[in-house]
Design a protein around this motif. Structure first.
Motif, PDB file in Angstrom:
ATOM      1  N   ALA A   1       0.676  -1.284   0.133  1.00 31.84           N
ATOM      2  CA  ALA A   1       0.062  -0.075   0.035  1.00 31.84           C
ATOM      3  C   ALA A   1       0.816   1.265  -0.007  1.00 31.84           C
ATOM      4  CB  ALA A   1      -0.990  -0.101   1.097  1.00 31.84           C
ATOM      5  N   PRO A   2       1.851   1.356   0.927  1.00 35.24           N
ATOM      6  CA  PRO A   2       2.383   2.690   0.788  1.00 35.24           C
ATOM      7  C   PRO A   2       3.284   2.925  -0.500  1.00 35.24           C
ATOM      8  CG  PRO A   2       2.978   1.312   2.744  1.00 35.24           C
ATOM      9  CD  PRO A   2       2.331   0.540   1.952  1.00 35.24           C
ATOM     10  N   LEU A   3       3.609   2.112  -1.090  1.00 33.65           N
ATOM     11  CA  LEU A   3       4.338   2.122  -2.500  1.00 33.65           C
ATOM     12  C   LEU A   3       3.474   2.695  -3.340  1.00 33.65           C
ATOM     13  CD1 LEU A   3       7.033  -0.948  -2.414  1.00 33.65           C
ATOM     14  CD2 LEU A   3       7.590   1.615  -2.590  1.00 33.65           C
ATOM     15  N   VAL A   4       2.101   1.871  -3.405  1.00 30.83           N
ATOM     16  CA  VAL A   4       1.174   2.305  -4.326  1.00 30.83           C
ATOM     17  C   VAL A   4       0.934   3.770  -4.149  1.00 30.83           C
ATOM     18  CG1 VAL A   4      -0.929   1.768  -5.514  1.00 30.83           C
ATOM     19  CG2 VAL A   4       0.473  -0.017  -4.654  1.00 30.83           C
ATOM     20  N   TYR A   5       0.710   4.007  -3.170  1.00 34.84           N
ATOM     21  CA  TYR A   5       0.248   5.292  -2.505  1.00 34.84           C
ATOM     22  C   TYR A   5       1.163   6.508  -3.150  1.00 34.84           C
ATOM     23  CZ  TYR A   5      -1.401   8.585   0.817  1.00 34.84           C
ATOM     24  OH  TYR A   5      -2.392   9.732   1.661  1.00 34.84           O
ATOM     25  N   PHE A   6       2.389   6.238  -2.803  1.00 38.54           N
ATOM     26  CA  PHE A   6       3.301   7.063  -3.026  1.00 38.54           C
ATOM     27  C   PHE A   6       3.632   7.205  -4.451  1.00 38.54           C
ATOM     28  CE2 PHE A   6       7.888   7.990  -4.509  1.00 38.54           C
ATOM     29  CZ  PHE A   6       8.083   9.091  -3.894  1.00 38.54           C
ATOM     30  N   ALA A   7       3.596   5.986  -5.289  1.00 33.44           N
ATOM     31  CA  ALA A   7       3.621   6.091  -6.725  1.00 33.44           C
ATOM     32  C   ALA A   7       2.383   6.824  -7.468  1.00 33.44           C
ATOM     33  CB  ALA A   7       3.606   4.764  -7.193  1.00 33.44           C
ATOM     34  N   SER A   8       1.338   6.330  -7.060  1.00 37.28           N
ATOM     35  CA  SER A   8       0.025   7.129  -7.520  1.00 37.28           C
ATOM     36  C   SER A   8       0.165   8.759  -7.405  1.00 37.28           C
ATOM     37  CB  SER A   8      -1.102   6.598  -7.065  1.00 37.28           C
ATOM     38  OG  SER A   8      -1.150   6.793  -5.640  1.00 37.28           O
ATOM     39  N   VAL A   9       0.503   9.343  -6.291  1.00 38.94           N
ATOM     40  CA  VAL A   9       0.579  10.568  -6.060  1.00 38.94           C
ATOM     41  C   VAL A   9       1.808  11.124  -6.703  1.00 38.94           C
ATOM     42  CG1 VAL A   9       0.960  12.473  -4.412  1.00 38.94           C
ATOM     43  CG2 VAL A   9      -0.493  10.385  -3.821  1.00 38.94           C
ATOM     44  N   PHE A  10       2.995  10.496  -6.875  1.00 35.73           N
ATOM     45  CA  PHE A  10       4.009  11.209  -7.765  1.00 35.73           C
ATOM     46  C   PHE A  10       3.598  11.168  -9.186  1.00 35.73           C
ATOM     47  CE2 PHE A  10       8.016  11.145  -9.768  1.00 35.73           C
ATOM     48  CZ  PHE A  10       8.944  11.947  -9.048  1.00 35.73           C
ATOM     49  N   LEU A  11       2.954  10.107  -9.692  1.00 32.61           N
ATOM     50  CA  LEU A  11       2.650  10.219 -11.086  1.00 32.61           C
ATOM     51  C   LEU A  11       1.513  11.526 -11.203  1.00 32.61           C
ATOM     52  CD1 LEU A  11       2.652   8.710 -13.750  1.00 32.61           C
ATOM     53  CD2 LEU A  11       0.573   7.242 -12.719  1.00 32.61           C
TER      54      LEU A  11
ATOM     55  N   MET B   1      -4.431   2.782   0.725  1.00 35.15           N
ATOM     56  CA  MET B   1      -4.214   3.017   2.194  1.00 35.15           C
ATOM     57  C   MET B   1      -5.456   2.472   2.946  1.00 35.15           C
ATOM     58  SD  MET B   1      -1.349   4.014   2.674  1.00 35.15           S
ATOM     59  CE  MET B   1      -1.333   4.443   4.298  1.00 35.15           C
ATOM     60  N   ILE B   2      -6.817   2.730   2.453  1.00 34.18           N
ATOM     61  CA  ILE B   2      -7.753   2.214   3.491  1.00 34.18           C
ATOM     62  C   ILE B   2      -7.888   0.729   3.210  1.00 34.18           C
ATOM     63  CG2 ILE B   2     -10.314   2.155   3.113  1.00 34.18           C
ATOM     64  CD1 ILE B   2     -10.198   4.788   1.797  1.00 34.18           C
ATOM     65  N   ILE B   3      -7.592   0.120   2.187  1.00 30.28           N
ATOM     66  CA  ILE B   3      -7.595  -1.454   2.321  1.00 30.28           C
ATOM     67  C   ILE B   3      -6.641  -1.963   3.383  1.00 30.28           C
ATOM     68  CG2 ILE B   3      -9.265  -1.868   0.631  1.00 30.28           C
ATOM     69  CD1 ILE B   3      -6.783  -2.940  -1.046  1.00 30.28           C
ATOM     70  N   ALA B   4      -5.568  -1.373   3.188  1.00 29.61           N
ATOM     71  CA  ALA B   4      -4.047  -1.532   4.067  1.00 29.61           C
ATOM     72  C   ALA B   4      -4.768  -1.450   5.487  1.00 29.61           C
ATOM     73  CB  ALA B   4      -3.084  -0.677   3.589  1.00 29.61           C
ATOM     74  N   ALA B   5      -5.160  -0.290   5.931  1.00 32.54           N
ATOM     75  CA  ALA B   5      -5.732  -0.166   7.245  1.00 32.54           C
ATOM     76  C   ALA B   5      -6.854  -1.419   7.491  1.00 32.54           C
ATOM     77  CB  ALA B   5      -6.437   1.172   7.430  1.00 32.54           C
ATOM     78  N   MET B   6      -7.841  -1.688   6.679  1.00 32.43           N
ATOM     79  CA  MET B   6      -8.360  -2.794   7.192  1.00 32.43           C
ATOM     80  C   MET B   6      -7.880  -4.349   7.209  1.00 32.43           C
ATOM     81  SD  MET B   6     -11.850  -1.234   6.274  1.00 32.43           S
ATOM     82  CE  MET B   6     -12.995  -1.908   4.928  1.00 32.43           C
ATOM     83  N   ASP B   7      -6.748  -4.145   6.633  1.00 31.49           N
ATOM     84  CA  ASP B   7      -5.930  -5.230   6.532  1.00 31.49           C
ATOM     85  C   ASP B   7      -5.341  -5.740   7.852  1.00 31.49           C
ATOM     86  OD1 ASP B   7      -4.748  -7.601   5.369  1.00 31.49           O
ATOM     87  OD2 ASP B   7      -2.910  -6.389   5.010  1.00 31.49           O
TER      88      ASP B   7
ATOM     89  N   GLY C   1      -9.624   0.601  11.440  1.00 28.44           N
ATOM     90  CA  GLY C   1     -10.977   0.265  10.383  1.00 28.44           C
ATOM     91  C   GLY C   1     -11.872   1.654  10.546  1.00 28.44           C
ATOM     92  N   MET C   2     -12.184   2.125  11.776  1.00 23.20           N
ATOM     93  CA  MET C   2     -12.897   3.309  11.906  1.00 23.20           C
ATOM     94  C   MET C   2     -12.168   4.636  11.311  1.00 23.20           C
ATOM     95  SD  MET C   2     -13.704   4.711  15.814  1.00 23.20           S
ATOM     96  CE  MET C   2     -12.147   5.440  16.086  1.00 23.20           C
ATOM     97  N   GLY C   3     -10.683   4.727  11.368  1.00 23.65           N
ATOM     98  CA  GLY C   3     -10.262   5.684  10.819  1.00 23.65           C
ATOM     99  C   GLY C   3     -10.225   5.690   9.136  1.00 23.65           C
ATOM    100  N   ALA C   4     -10.326   4.568   8.646  1.00 28.15           N
ATOM    101  CA  ALA C   4     -10.389   4.070   7.080  1.00 28.15           C
ATOM    102  C   ALA C   4     -11.813   4.573   6.812  1.00 28.15           C
ATOM    103  CB  ALA C   4     -10.100   2.783   6.822  1.00 28.15           C
TER     104      ALA C   4
ATOM    105  N   GLU D   1      -4.323   9.702  11.023  1.00 27.21           N
ATOM    106  CA  GLU D   1      -3.239   9.362  11.786  1.00 27.21           C
ATOM    107  C   GLU D   1      -3.542   7.809  12.393  1.00 27.21           C
ATOM    108  OE1 GLU D   1      -0.488  11.115  12.129  1.00 27.21           O
ATOM    109  OE2 GLU D   1      -1.489  12.505  10.840  1.00 27.21           O
ATOM    110  N   VAL D   2      -4.857   7.515  12.520  1.00 31.14           N
ATOM    111  CA  VAL D   2      -5.092   6.223  13.151  1.00 31.14           C
ATOM    112  C   VAL D   2      -4.963   5.361  12.255  1.00 31.14           C
ATOM    113  CG1 VAL D   2      -7.602   6.240  12.834  1.00 31.14           C
ATOM    114  CG2 VAL D   2      -6.797   5.268  14.731  1.00 31.14           C
ATOM    115  N   MET D   3      -5.042   5.736  10.902  1.00 29.83           N
ATOM    116  CA  MET D   3      -4.861   4.578   9.753  1.00 29.83           C
ATOM    117  C   MET D   3      -3.604   4.083   9.565  1.00 29.83           C
ATOM    118  SD  MET D   3      -7.249   5.871   6.633  1.00 29.83           S
ATOM    119  CE  MET D   3      -6.203   5.385   5.315  1.00 29.83           C
ATOM    120  N   ILE D   4      -2.448   5.048   9.795  1.00 33.56           N
ATOM    121  CA  ILE D   4      -1.088   4.630   9.638  1.00 33.56           C
ATOM    122  C   ILE D   4      -0.414   4.224  11.124  1.00 33.56           C
ATOM    123  CG2 ILE D   4      -0.996   5.979   7.570  1.00 33.56           C
ATOM    124  CD1 ILE D   4       0.361   8.129   9.186  1.00 33.56           C
ATOM    125  N   LEU D   5      -1.165   3.803  11.673  1.00 29.57           N
ATOM    126  CA  LEU D   5      -0.640   3.597  13.118  1.00 29.57           C
ATOM    127  C   LEU D   5       0.505   2.459  13.225  1.00 29.57           C
ATOM    128  CD1 LEU D   5      -3.282   3.609  15.906  1.00 29.57           C
ATOM    129  CD2 LEU D   5      -1.384   5.121  15.810  1.00 29.57           C
TER     130      LEU D   5
END
Lengths: 304, 209, 491
Positions: free
Chosen positions: A61-71, A105-111, A118-121, A203-207
């Motif tokens: 997830a973090p890699l995809v997150y970074f890559a998509s925003v960089f794109l 990021m959301i599904i990673a948080a659920m993961d 889950g609440m944060g997501a 913040e709670v999503m990336i705990l």
């Protein structure tokens, strides 16, 4: 190319200036503007710790997150400086690039299987969903105004000649500032400094993220701020200006934007959780007013 | 320039839907008064100078200063700080105000008659619809008066849309009527606040058989 | 000298041509002098002066019928008729106000406030009757609602506060809606080159008006004025106000003020009648009238206070008047006739209710009874009033209702049957309630022992009820001529 460089450079200082502004207002001792950069460098040196319940999604997830925003950054022009990539309707692509990252990021948080995450997501998903119409209506009405459908042409043809342009400009800047706040989970919607999991959003999503992953997520935050700053600057910078004026204006606007965010965060209290949806929908309402204004200017609505 | 103020007026309507504090209502009414002043100032050059000055004073003095000042006094007298008694969530109110704005903009496009200045008609109609909606959703008599004033601002815009058909004397009389109405309504809010110790509408329901 | 003479005559003509302005200024002067002096003698003197002026104005307007009085007013037949009604009613209302205030309190300040507001209220209504300009009519109606709310608030109880608030607020909103209607009408008027809102010009130009705008304006004005005329849709606040107000004020509110609303709707009706959309407007009026009667019937089954009973009865009668307008032709004649008879009867009923109020501690229906024993003369007056209000012959209301139903049967007999069924229910309810008042046993502790029977109190009621019978059975020529003149423009 210049626009990409400018955005990357400004992103390095953005969060530092916000922190500095807040510290100045609260009369605290100020850290260096580059302190967030040092933090990230330190994080890069660390290894990541993964929970046993997580799967590959969480690592990806973090890699995809970074890559998509960089794109997404590649699509942003600045003044007369062209973007690296551009095609018709690219603003839709842009919005969904940001969406893909957020989705991961959301599904990673659920993961992680944590209730808090889950609440944060859940909240993050809701707010992104609500803020989306505001973005599309706003960019759509600007596209209608200029008769172009790619970011680059759209901002190139934005003319400053009618009185009503000022309404569009001011309202767009206002809405973009707050879209940036919502997308980055900053003050009126979410307080990044809170330490109570119940009231956190982003913040709670990336705990559970640590080390390298966390560093990427921090960089994405800088980039996002910088992207929206660049979008805002496009409403102000005219492409008839000389190139050094454009660059100076770009940095000036980024500085002003980060100062604004810092001041807003210092003085504004976080909304009540239940007030957030109505507050975000208000942004869409204002974009609709911008849309109606554009309809008047382009004489789709004929008034006398 | 007129459009600038018209659009700003539309934005004040959105803020009316968003805000829940009584203080903000009064402030927004004051803002609306200034918007009306701007609209009149930039659009009515052609009429006679006396009428022009009269309408300008009406908007700036009555609509943006005297009425809000008086309402603020009433608000302080009754210690109204926050009103949560909307029967509809703010989320839906914003959707309603946006829908009414869209509807009235497209309606005025559809009208397109040379007898009406449709640019005023756009926000005028939205303002009237929203004023009635505002009265319906609030359960406090103070907010009801605010809603009434939103309707009045809408009618003022509508009378601009229609053009200066009415003689000035009658216009003056109407203005005085509205002013008197607001003053009397305000006095009665104070009396109700004193007698019932609150300005909620629920208490005003003893007259039934 | 010679050069000055024409100027002087001009000046005189101008002066006489502003009779209503003079009247308004005179009334303002009287009202202010009552309010400032707070003196009993000034009170009575000013009030009698005002009554005389009112009668003088009635006669003056009758002589100058169909003439303009400045550009804002016109002495038209309907205005003359209603002014005559009002001047008679206000005379009686002043007398009953005197009795009411004497019984209630001795506070001079409140008395002065009451009288001065009452004078202003009546003046505003007169001004509304004669208003030739639509916007001016609106202003006058707004003024009536301000003054009448002060009168409603006279008793200064919590209930009065509630009723006043509701009345003032809803009528303000209603009138704002009506004003929007006026603005829409002015759009079509200016399309046809009419730059002021004078009724004469509007009626002349009506033929070429854009029908859509006229329809919208008609519906909005009907909705707004329904507060005053107390018909569907905005009837409720007027009923609440009448529950609270003093009976002499009620007598004017249920009659003269209702007539003000009627004047507004009737003027609008005259404009619509010139266009092709008259049929549509009549359908709307029919709907409103039938709904009003239906709601009044439903509400009457639940009322427990006499004032509310009479207020809903007013609503029912106004429903019949609206149906009369909806029928058109002879129906309009009947509507105006009905309006005038209703004014006399309802005012008399409220005056009588004031007298009854004196003998009981409460005016709730369950707390009253045995009135025939307590005050036989008053009971006879009441019985006469009940017969009149139910349109039982020889009441004049019988004549007007007969005319309405005759026309309605030809137009749409199903509606006629429905309305007749509703009216029978209303008759049953009203007879039952008043029979309770007249004959039922009543506990001793509910009676007001100190109350004295004042036989003069009943004179006004006998006069009013007698007048209704006389005008119904044998209407004098000038009376029918006036009504015919009022509807002449429709033919």
């Amino acid at each position: 190319m210049i626009s990409l460089l400018l955005i990357l450079i400004s992103s390095l200082f953005f969060v530092g200036i916000i922190v500095k502004t807040k510290a100045k207002i609260a009369a605290r001792k100020m850290p260096s503007v580059l302190q967030p950069v040092y933090d990230v460098v330190r994080l890069f040196k660390k290894g990541a710790v993964y929970s046993q319940t997580t799967s590959a999604i969480f690592k990806m997830a973090p890699l995809v997150y970074f890559a998509s925003v960089f794109l997404a950054v590649l699509f942003i022009p600045i003044g007369s400086q062209k973007a690296l990539l551009s095609f018709d309707g690219d603003f839709v692509f842009f919005a969904y690039l940001l969406g893909i990252g957020k989705f991961m990021m959301i599904i990673a948080a659920m993961d992680t299987g944590s209730g808090f995450e889950g609440m944060g997501a859940n909240r993050e998903a809701l707010y992104s969903m609500l803020v989306e119409p505001a973005f599309f209506i706003l960019v759509g009405s600007v596209a209608l105004f200029t008769n172009n459908v790619s970011f680059q042409d759209l901002f190139l043809h934005l003319k400053l000649d009618t009185n009503l342009y000022y309404i569009i400009g001011i309202a767009s800047i206002y809405v973009f500032v707050y879209i940036a706040m919502v997308e980055n989970s900053r003050m009126p919607v979410d307080d990044p400094k809170t330490h109570l999991e119940l009231t956190m959003v982003h913040e709670v999503m990336i705990l559970d993220n640590s080390g390298f992953d966390l560093a990427l997520i921090h960089i994405v935050t800088w980039l996002k701020f910088s992207i929206y700053g660049a979008l805002i600057s496009n409403f102000i910078i005219s492409n008839s200006w000389a190139i050094y004026w454009q660059i100076a204006a770009f940095f000036g606007i980024q500085l002003a934007f980060s100062l604004t965010v810092g001041i807003l965060e210092a003085f504004k209290a976080r909304n009540k959780m239940e007030k957030n949806p109505q507050w975000i929908i208000m942004l869409s309402a204002i974009s609709i007013v911008v849309f109606l204004t554009v309809l008047i200017i382009t004489e789709k609505i004929i008034l006398n | 320039m007129t459009y600038l103020f018209i659009i700003l007026y539309a934005i004040t309507l959105i803020y009316f839907a968003l805000s829940e504090r009584v203080k903000k209502f009064v402030w927004l009414l004051c803002m609306q008064g200034f918007m009306l002043f701007g609209i009149v100032f930039f659009s009515l050059h052609k009429i006679e100078i006396f009428d022009f000055i009269f309408i300008l004073t009406e908007t700036i003095l009555v609509k943006s200063l005297i009425v809000p000042w008086f309402l603020n006094k009433v608000r302080k007298h009754n210690q109204l700080k926050r009103i949560q008694e909307t029967s509809v969530p703010v989320f839906f109110s914003i959707i309603v105000v946006v829908l009414s704005l869209i509807f009235s903009f497209f309606l005025s496009n559809f009208l397109n008659s040379n007898q009406i200045h449709t640019k005023y008609f756009t926000v005028a109609f939205a303002s009237i619809i929203f004023g009635i909606y505002f009265i319906i959703i609030h359960k406090n008599i103070f907010s009801h008066v605010v809603g009434y004033l939103i309707i009045e601002n809408g009618t003022f815009l509508l009378s601009l849309a229609v053009g200066s058909v009415m003689p000035m004397m009658v216009n003056l009389a109407i203005l005085l009527d509205v002013l008197m109405g607001v003053l009397v309504l305000g006095v009665f809010i104070n009396r109700i606040g004193d007698a019932f110790e609150s300005t909620k509408i629920d208490q005003l329901s003893s007259l039934k058989d | 000298m010679l050069s000055k003479a024409p100027k002087l005559t001009n000046y005189l003509v101008l002066k006489i041509n502003m009779m209503i302005f003079i009247f308004i200024i005179f009334a303002l002067f009287l009202s202010i002098s009552i309010f400032i002096s707070r003196n009993k003698l000034v009170n009575y003197f000013s009030v009698s002066l005002f009554s005389i002026a009112l009668f003088a104005l009635t006669i003056y307007s009758y002589i100058h019928i169909n003439q303009f009085d400045s550009i804002y007013y016109k002495f038209d037949a309907l205005g003359v008729l209603l002014t005559a009604v009002l001047s008679l009613l206000s005379l009686f209302s002043f007398y009953h106000s005197y009795l009411y205030l004497k019984r209630k309190s001795n506070n001079l300040k409140q008395k002065a406030q009451y009288y001065s507001t009452l004078i202003l209220f009546i003046t505003a209504m007169i001004s509304a009757y004669f208003a030739e300009n639509l916007a001016l009519l609106w202003v006058c109606i707004e003024a009536t609602s301000l003054f009448v709310s002060i009168l409603i608030f006279h008793s200064r109880t919590k209930d009065a506060l509630e009723a006043t608030w509701k009345y003032l607020f809803i009528s303000s909103v209603g009138l704002a809606i009506a004003f929007i209607g006026i603005l829409f009408l002015s759009i079509v008027a200016s399309q046809n080159g009419v730059n002021n809102l004078n009724f004469t010009n509007l009626i002349q130009a009506a033929q070429n008006m854009d029908i859509l705008w006229v329809k919208i304006a008609f519906v909005l004005i009907l909705t707004g004025l329904s507060v005053k005329i107390s018909i569907f849709p905005l009837y409720a606040v007027a009923i609440d106000a009448k529950t609270i107000a003093a009976t002499p004020v009620n007598a004017l509110m249920s009659t003269a003020l209702v007539n003000v609303g009627f004047v507004g709707i009737y003027r609008m009706y005259l404009i619509v009648a010139q266009t092709t959309t008259l049929i549509w407007a009549q359908h709307v009026l029919m709907l409103v009238g039938v709904l009003s009667i239906l709601i009044a019937t439903i509400q009457l089954t639940r009322v427990r206070r006499f004032k509310r009973l009479l207020a809903f009865s007013s609503m029912e009668h106004m429903g019949i008047v609206t149906i009369g307008l909806a029928i058109g032709g002879v129906g309009v004649y009947a509507a105006i006739l009905h309006l005038i008879f209703h004014s006399f009867v309802k005012a008399g009923m409220f005056f009588q209710l004031g007298a009854i109020r004196n003998h009981f501690k409460s005016i709730w229906i369950k707390d009253t009874g045995n009135y025939f024993k307590i005050n036989p003369l008053g009971a006879i007056a009441l019985l006469l009033g009940v017969i009149s209000i139910l349109a039982i012959p020889p009441s004049g209301l019988f004549v007007s209702e007969l005319l309405v139903f005759k026309a309605l049967f030809f137009k749409n007999y199903l509606i006629a049957i429905l309305v007749l069924i509703l009216l029978s229910i209303i008759i049953y309810i009203i007879i039952k309630r008043f029979a309770h008042l007249l004959y039922a046993d009543v506990a001793d502790d509910l009676l007001n022992k100190e109350a004295q029977i004042n036989p003069y109190e009943n004179i006004s009621q006998f006069i009013l009820f007698g007048l209704v019978i006389y005008l119904g059975v044998n209407p004098p020529l000038f009376f029918t001529d006036l009504i015919h003149a009022a509807i002449a423009i429709l033919n």
